[in-house]
Design an enzyme around this catalytic site. Structure first.
Site, mmCIF file in Angstrom:
data_model
loop_
_atom_site.group_PDB
_atom_site.id
_atom_site.type_symbol
_atom_site.label_atom_id
_atom_site.label_comp_id
_atom_site.label_asym_id
_atom_site.label_seq_id
_atom_site.Cartn_x
_atom_site.Cartn_y
_atom_site.Cartn_z
ATOM 1 N N SER A 256 45.667 32.027 37.252
ATOM 2 C CA SER A 256 44.962 33.100 36.736
ATOM 3 C C SER A 256 43.426 32.676 36.172
ATOM 4 C CB SER A 256 45.429 33.991 35.897
ATOM 5 O OG SER A 256 45.674 33.515 34.604
ATOM 6 N N LYS A 257 42.640 33.501 35.987
ATOM 7 C CA LYS A 257 41.473 33.425 35.554
ATOM 8 C C LYS A 257 41.169 32.497 34.339
ATOM 9 C CE LYS A 257 37.952 35.730 37.433
ATOM 10 N NZ LYS A 257 37.837 34.594 38.508
ATOM 11 N N ARG A 258 42.675 32.725 33.282
ATOM 12 C CA ARG A 258 42.698 31.680 32.312
ATOM 13 C C ARG A 258 42.578 30.330 32.536
ATOM 14 N NH1 ARG A 258 47.371 31.457 30.477
ATOM 15 N NH2 ARG A 258 48.418 32.623 32.065
#
Ligand code: GLU
Length: 492
Positions: A256-258
């Site tokens: 994910s973006k994380r």
């Protein structure tokens, strides 16, 4: 079923093309190329609130950038079009009529509120909702028709064949997967507003487009037994399914973006090469021979097979992608390298296209200075800014303190100035190097003691690209002016 495979990538334009989708597209593409088959692109835009033209455009752009050319689909056409689900409603209704005629569906008059109530009750009392309780399944046909004629709202559900036995999926990646028939509820095929549900539309399209192999993310695995029931209800041959594992971030959680960039275009903007990203995506779940990491898409296309796709989750390793990108950057030479470097230099304001056109040979000499040190073309401007700053260079404070303000620096600079000022000295890398090595002997000093002050004076810091090559690329007068400026700061 046709003899050559037909595969499809079927993105929903509810977002941009992400790493996971790009890998699915790549594997489908490579599979089609490997077998001389057809790669179809179909846009699943049936969610009107979340599908946008911008997302469709971005998906097509990303795929083109990655070189994943489709044989049929938007902008290309083909015999099975249109390739947007919203333009295929007639086909779904036709298929629905077929199912209705075969008695494979029934109308359901239970309102959404009633079903929500039943669900809430089941969840509270019986430890879970097992799906629609089939209340309307046994309504006699004439009674159901009368209610429809009276205008009563209804959807249409699949009449799951209860005597079917397990639904068996021989997944080309995961092996045999079994789904008990009693876990299948009578899913909705046509909603109350007459629109087809996702599972129904996908199957109609895959049948109509002659898809032989459905290669997709394993988030769709639970849809597969449902879709098989629809194939069977329509009397169509079931394709081969291959479900690709999840992609995890380095911490073992869903990518994910994380973790970093997830959109293909973000990688493009960050200076990644499509060749490198393709190669990296190929490795996310497939391997050429268990050891080779760098290979071209041509190689992938001649070797790709579903048997070598792993069913274990793939871990996205950002460092490995960077490393691969560097490998591809280094492959470019001459004009090709310049073509990639030019926009970076221009964007950084270091030069214009006219400058490049006027001094091509000079610009071609920048590559040897940087190519071994970079993983991305966009690292070049910061590394070579000193080549574009005329008679003055910005001096890095730390380098001034550590190098110029050390004993011996002044002598080194004075010596270098004298040698480089000599008009007899030809301005080539070799001659400059020979002269400065002579200086070394004259001063009887270690190379570092002599070359580092010159490097700081000319290039501005201690870690610049190679010195003699850099000097060659600068004007003699500018180099001398830079040495003079450094001499002001140098210690005896
Ligand atoms: N449109 C679906 C998605 O974007 C893919 C459907 C499929 O591959 O069967 O997840």
């Amino acid at each position: 079923m046709s003899t050559t495979p037909r595969v499809r990538f079927a993105p929903s334009p509810t977002g941009l093309l992400h790493i996971g989708g790009a890998r699915t597209a790549l594997y489908n593409w490579a599979f089609a190329r490997r077998h001389g088959g057809t790669f179809v692109l179909r846009i699943e835009d049936t969610d009107p609130t979340r599908s946008t033209q911008e997302n469709t455009d971005a998906i097509l752009r990303s795929m083109r950038w990655l070189g994943l050319d489709w044989d049929e689909g938007p902008e290309v056409g083909g015999d099975c079009g249109p390739y947007f689900q919203t333009q295929r409603m007639d086909l779904y209704l036709e298929a629905f009529e077929k199912m209705k005629a075969a008695g494979a569906v029934y109308p359901c008059f239970c309102s959404a509120e009633l079903i929500a109530e039943k669900r809430a009750k089941a969840e509270a009392e019986q430890g879970g909702y097992g799906g629609y309780d089939r209340t309307c399944r046994d309504i006699p046909a004439d009674e159901a028709q009368a209610r429809i004629d009276a205008g009563e709202p209804h959807c249409w559900r699949l009449k799951v064949p209860l005597e079917h036995g397990d639904i068996v999926v021989n997944d080309a990646v995961r092996g045999e997967c079994r789904f008990p028939i009693d876990a299948m509820d009578d899913m909705i095929i046509l909603r109350t507003d007459g629109t087809p549900t996702y599972n129904f539309a996908v199957v109609c399209d895959d049948i109509d487009m002659g898809i032989t192999h459905v290669i997709r993310g394993d988030d769709h695995l639970s849809n597969t037994p449902r879709q098989i029931l629809i194939y069977e209800a329509l009397g169509a041959e079931v394709p081969v399914f291959a479900h690709l594992s999840m992609i995890w971030g380095p911490d073992g959680k869903k990518l994910s973006k994380r973790h970093g960039a997830t959109g293909v275009e973000e990688y493009r903007e960050q200076g990644y090469l499509p060749e490198a990203l393709d190669n990296y995506l190929a490795l996310l779940g497939w391997s050429l021979d268990g050891e080779t990491t760098k290979f071209s898409m041509e190689t992938m296309c001649t070797h790709f097979s579903l048997e070598h796709v792993s069913k274990n989750p793939a871990i996205f390793d950002f460092e490995k992608l960077d490393w691969l990108n560097g490998e591809y950057v280094r492959e470019f030479d001459g004009e090709e390298f310049l073509a990639h470097m030019a926009p970076e230099l221009i964007d950084a304001g270091l030069c214009t296209q006219e400058d490049i056109d006027a001094r091509r040979d000079w610009f071609l000499k920048v590559r040897p200075l940087v190519f071994e040190r970079i993983k991305h073309f966009n690292e070049i401007p910061a590394m070579v800014a000193y080549l574009f700053s005329g008679d003055a260079v910005e001096l890095d404070e730390k380098s001034v303190a550590k190098v110029l303000q050390k004993q011996g620096a002044k002598a080194a600079l004075e010596g270098a100035r004298e040698m480089l000022a000599d008009e007899e000295l030809g301005w080539t890398c070799e001659e400059i190097e020979t002269a400065l090595r002579e200086l070394l002997e004259k001063l009887d000093a270690k190379p570092r003691k002599v070359f580092q002050p010159i490097r700081v004076a000319v290039c501005g810091n201690m870690v610049s690209p190679p010195l003699f090559e850099s000097i060659e690329l600068l004007d003699r007068a500018d180099v001398l002016a830079r040495i003079d400026a450094a001499l002001e700061l140098a210690t005896e």
